[in-house]
Design a protein around this motif. Sequence first.
Motif, PDB file in Angstrom:
ATOM      1  N   GLY A 249     -11.644  -2.568  -2.013  1.00 35.61           N
ATOM      2  CA  GLY A 249     -10.880  -1.576  -1.277  1.00 35.61           C
ATOM      3  C   GLY A 249     -10.144  -0.625  -2.195  1.00 35.61           C
ATOM      4  O   GLY A 249     -10.315  -0.602  -3.408  1.00 35.61           O
ATOM      5  N   GLU A 250      -9.272   0.166  -1.591  1.00 33.69           N
ATOM      6  CA  GLU A 250      -8.522   1.186  -2.332  1.00 33.69           C
ATOM      7  C   GLU A 250      -7.492   0.549  -3.248  1.00 33.69           C
ATOM      8  O   GLU A 250      -6.810  -0.405  -2.874  1.00 33.69           O
ATOM      9  CB  GLU A 250      -7.826   2.124  -1.341  1.00 33.69           C
ATOM     10  CG  GLU A 250      -7.090   3.275  -1.987  1.00 33.69           C
ATOM     11  CD  GLU A 250      -6.356   4.143  -0.976  1.00 33.69           C
ATOM     12  OE1 GLU A 250      -5.625   5.061  -1.402  1.00 33.69           O
ATOM     13  OE2 GLU A 250      -6.512   3.886   0.237  1.00 33.69           O
ATOM     14  N   THR A 251      -7.376   1.076  -4.458  1.00 31.67           N
ATOM     15  CA  THR A 251      -6.413   0.546  -5.422  1.00 31.67           C
ATOM     16  C   THR A 251      -5.475   1.653  -5.895  1.00 31.67           C
ATOM     17  O   THR A 251      -5.767   2.846  -5.749  1.00 31.67           O
ATOM     18  CB  THR A 251      -7.130  -0.050  -6.650  1.00 31.67           C
ATOM     19  OG1 THR A 251      -7.908   0.968  -7.289  1.00 31.67           O
ATOM     20  CG2 THR A 251      -8.036  -1.204  -6.249  1.00 31.67           C
ATOM     21  N   VAL A 252      -4.354   1.234  -6.452  1.00 39.25           N
ATOM     22  CA  VAL A 252      -3.388   2.161  -7.050  1.00 39.25           C
ATOM     23  C   VAL A 252      -3.152   1.713  -8.483  1.00 39.25           C
ATOM     24  O   VAL A 252      -2.930   0.521  -8.748  1.00 39.25           O
ATOM     25  CB  VAL A 252      -2.060   2.157  -6.264  1.00 39.25           C
ATOM     26  CG1 VAL A 252      -1.009   2.978  -7.004  1.00 39.25           C
ATOM     27  CG2 VAL A 252      -2.262   2.707  -4.866  1.00 39.25           C
ATOM     28  N   ASN A 253      -3.219   2.652  -9.410  1.00 32.75           N
ATOM     29  CA  ASN A 253      -3.013   2.331 -10.818  1.00 32.75           C
ATOM     30  C   ASN A 253      -1.528   2.242 -11.136  1.00 32.75           C
ATOM     31  O   ASN A 253      -0.766   3.178 -10.880  1.00 32.75           O
ATOM     32  CB  ASN A 253      -3.675   3.372 -11.714  1.00 32.75           C
ATOM     33  CG  ASN A 253      -5.187   3.285 -11.679  1.00 32.75           C
ATOM     34  OD1 ASN A 253      -5.752   2.205 -11.513  1.00 32.75           O
ATOM     35  ND2 ASN A 253      -5.852   4.414 -11.831  1.00 32.75           N
ATOM     36  N   VAL A 254      -1.126   1.097 -11.683  1.00 34.11           N
ATOM     37  CA  VAL A 254       0.225   0.915 -12.201  1.00 34.11           C
ATOM     38  C   VAL A 254       0.074   0.762 -13.709  1.00 34.11           C
ATOM     39  O   VAL A 254      -0.203  -0.323 -14.214  1.00 34.11           O
ATOM     40  CB  VAL A 254       0.908  -0.315 -11.583  1.00 34.11           C
ATOM     41  CG1 VAL A 254       2.310  -0.482 -12.162  1.00 34.11           C
ATOM     42  CG2 VAL A 254       0.962  -0.196 -10.073  1.00 34.11           C
ATOM     43  N   GLY A 255       0.234   1.862 -14.424  1.00 35.02           N
ATOM     44  CA  GLY A 255      -0.120   1.865 -15.840  1.00 35.02           C
ATOM     45  C   GLY A 255      -1.627   1.702 -15.962  1.00 35.02           C
ATOM     46  O   GLY A 255      -2.402   2.359 -15.268  1.00 35.02           O
ATOM     47  N   PRO A 256      -2.083   0.760 -16.809  1.00 33.54           N
ATOM     48  CA  PRO A 256      -3.525   0.552 -16.957  1.00 33.54           C
ATOM     49  C   PRO A 256      -4.105  -0.412 -15.926  1.00 33.54           C
ATOM     50  O   PRO A 256      -5.311  -0.660 -15.921  1.00 33.54           O
ATOM     51  CB  PRO A 256      -3.633  -0.054 -18.363  1.00 33.54           C
ATOM     52  CG  PRO A 256      -2.343  -0.787 -18.538  1.00 33.54           C
ATOM     53  CD  PRO A 256      -1.297  -0.001 -17.791  1.00 33.54           C
ATOM     54  N   VAL A 257      -3.254  -0.946 -15.054  1.00 32.96           N
ATOM     55  CA  VAL A 257      -3.684  -1.993 -14.122  1.00 32.96           C
ATOM     56  C   VAL A 257      -3.903  -1.399 -12.730  1.00 32.96           C
ATOM     57  O   VAL A 257      -3.022  -0.715 -12.189  1.00 32.96           O
ATOM     58  CB  VAL A 257      -2.639  -3.128 -14.036  1.00 32.96           C
ATOM     59  CG1 VAL A 257      -3.093  -4.197 -13.050  1.00 32.96           C
ATOM     60  CG2 VAL A 257      -2.418  -3.740 -15.414  1.00 32.96           C
ATOM     61  N   ALA A 258      -5.069  -1.672 -12.141  1.00 28.14           N
ATOM     62  CA  ALA A 258      -5.372  -1.225 -10.779  1.00 28.14           C
ATOM     63  C   ALA A 258      -5.028  -2.356  -9.805  1.00 28.14           C
ATOM     64  O   ALA A 258      -5.526  -3.475  -9.947  1.00 28.14           O
ATOM     65  CB  ALA A 258      -6.843  -0.855 -10.652  1.00 28.14           C
ATOM     66  N   LEU A 259      -4.177  -2.060  -8.812  1.00 32.08           N
ATOM     67  CA  LEU A 259      -3.734  -3.058  -7.845  1.00 32.08           C
ATOM     68  C   LEU A 259      -4.128  -2.630  -6.437  1.00 32.08           C
ATOM     69  O   LEU A 259      -3.969  -1.469  -6.062  1.00 32.08           O
ATOM     70  CB  LEU A 259      -2.219  -3.236  -7.918  1.00 32.08           C
ATOM     71  CG  LEU A 259      -1.649  -3.749  -9.249  1.00 32.08           C
ATOM     72  CD1 LEU A 259      -0.128  -3.794  -9.178  1.00 32.08           C
ATOM     73  CD2 LEU A 259      -2.203  -5.140  -9.569  1.00 32.08           C
TER      74      LEU A 259
ATOM     75  N   LEU B 299      -1.039  -2.655  -3.141  1.00 30.79           N
ATOM     76  CA  LEU B 299      -0.140  -1.530  -2.877  1.00 30.79           C
ATOM     77  C   LEU B 299      -0.694  -0.573  -1.831  1.00 30.79           C
ATOM     78  O   LEU B 299      -0.075   0.444  -1.549  1.00 30.79           O
ATOM     79  CB  LEU B 299       0.140  -0.771  -4.177  1.00 30.79           C
ATOM     80  CG  LEU B 299       0.783  -1.590  -5.312  1.00 30.79           C
ATOM     81  CD1 LEU B 299       0.974  -0.735  -6.551  1.00 30.79           C
ATOM     82  CD2 LEU B 299       2.109  -2.185  -4.851  1.00 30.79           C
ATOM     83  N   THR B 300      -1.848  -0.905  -1.252  1.00 32.37           N
ATOM     84  CA  THR B 300      -2.428  -0.052  -0.221  1.00 32.37           C
ATOM     85  C   THR B 300      -2.825  -0.907   0.988  1.00 32.37           C
ATOM     86  O   THR B 300      -3.139  -2.095   0.849  1.00 32.37           O
ATOM     87  CB  THR B 300      -3.682   0.683  -0.731  1.00 32.37           C
ATOM     88  OG1 THR B 300      -4.725  -0.277  -0.986  1.00 32.37           O
ATOM     89  CG2 THR B 300      -3.386   1.454  -1.998  1.00 32.37           C
ATOM     90  N   LEU B 301      -2.812  -0.297   2.164  1.00 32.98           N
ATOM     91  CA  LEU B 301      -3.212  -1.008   3.374  1.00 32.98           C
ATOM     92  C   LEU B 301      -4.685  -1.399   3.316  1.00 32.98           C
ATOM     93  O   LEU B 301      -5.059  -2.525   3.679  1.00 32.98           O
ATOM     94  CB  LEU B 301      -2.948  -0.131   4.607  1.00 32.98           C
ATOM     95  CG  LEU B 301      -3.377  -0.724   5.956  1.00 32.98           C
ATOM     96  CD1 LEU B 301      -2.659  -2.036   6.225  1.00 32.98           C
ATOM     97  CD2 LEU B 301      -3.121   0.281   7.086  1.00 32.98           C
ATOM     98  N   ASP B 302      -5.514  -0.474   2.849  1.00 28.74           N
ATOM     99  CA  ASP B 302      -6.941  -0.775   2.731  1.00 28.74           C
ATOM    100  C   ASP B 302      -7.177  -1.916   1.749  1.00 28.74           C
ATOM    101  O   ASP B 302      -8.042  -2.777   1.971  1.00 28.74           O
ATOM    102  CB  ASP B 302      -7.692   0.474   2.272  1.00 28.74           C
ATOM    103  CG  ASP B 302      -9.195   0.249   2.200  1.00 28.74           C
ATOM    104  OD1 ASP B 302      -9.801  -0.026   3.261  1.00 28.74           O
ATOM    105  OD2 ASP B 302      -9.762   0.332   1.097  1.00 28.74           O
TER     106      ASP B 302
END
Length: 324
Positions: free
Chosen positions: A167-177, A180-183
């Motif tokens: 699913g959709e991710t959000v980058n926090v620095g070099p880390v994709a999480l 942090l998203t509903l998807d």
Amino acid sequence: MPVFIINRLFQAIGVILVMSVLVFVGLYLIGDPTSMLVSPEATEIERQALRKALGLDQSIWVQYLTFLGNAAHGDFGRSFLTGQPALQLIVERMPATVELVVVAMTFSVVVGVPLGIFAGLRPKAPSSKAIMTGSILGFSLPNFWIGLMLIMLFAVYLGVLPASARGETVNVGPVALSILTLDGWQHLALPALTLGLAKAALIIRVTRAATREVLPMDYIKFARAKGLRPSRILNVHLLKNILIPIVTVAGLEFGQAIAFAVVTESVFSWPGMGKLLIDSIITLDRPVVVAYLVMMVFFLVILNLVIDILYMAIDPSAREKVRD
């Protein structure tokens, strides 16, 4: 304490060396990686050239010592398939696995500990028997079957949750999480639930057993005789004394899940380290497999060290044993 930690780190080095030898020899005996990398129409000269380029023309012990020397400098070799550093491939997949396991273990502890305490306090109640029956099922059923049933229910019949990918991710620095998203949560729900149910079942059983063991103790009886509130007895006297087995099991299961969440990641096509391991074993991508297992052994040894330190924080008598 420093001496204890240093001893454990030396033990870790010994374990890693033994494991690396076993893995290296095992992969060497399984087959020739070049058979996966060249066309069936390739000539023997082309095969030999590839073997030489990859260093596979040398004896196994020369290959191992070369690997060991490079690993001491942080170089675990390059993937036979992609040419990327093996360590880089693993680190890229690590956030997805850690994220999955953290959510699954949080679920298992939040659900397992209260249910286990309840079942331990009222062992003959029908609800407690139902909890223990459910824990037996969760502990006994294979992960892939639980995962497939959840896919059938929530993805196929109800159509409310996706069955694969991250699913959709959000980058926090070099880390994709993805948390942090509903998807991301929608994609994470089923694999985390699949992994968490089995862990929760084990924690329920451990918590119930620890609760039944602590309840007859004199300090519990004395606390009741003093007229302390049941909530205080539960939160202060009971919970504190059942933490050690819970911490032990939760910590070991966390490490086991990080290292080998292979089945769950394969069922849900979750792009974590476990799926990378399976793909690398299938293609005989030796550098990735060896690097992965070396990293996981080191991680598990460090995790056991952290658990031992938590013991000492929870139980003062453990600190006396270390001094002795």
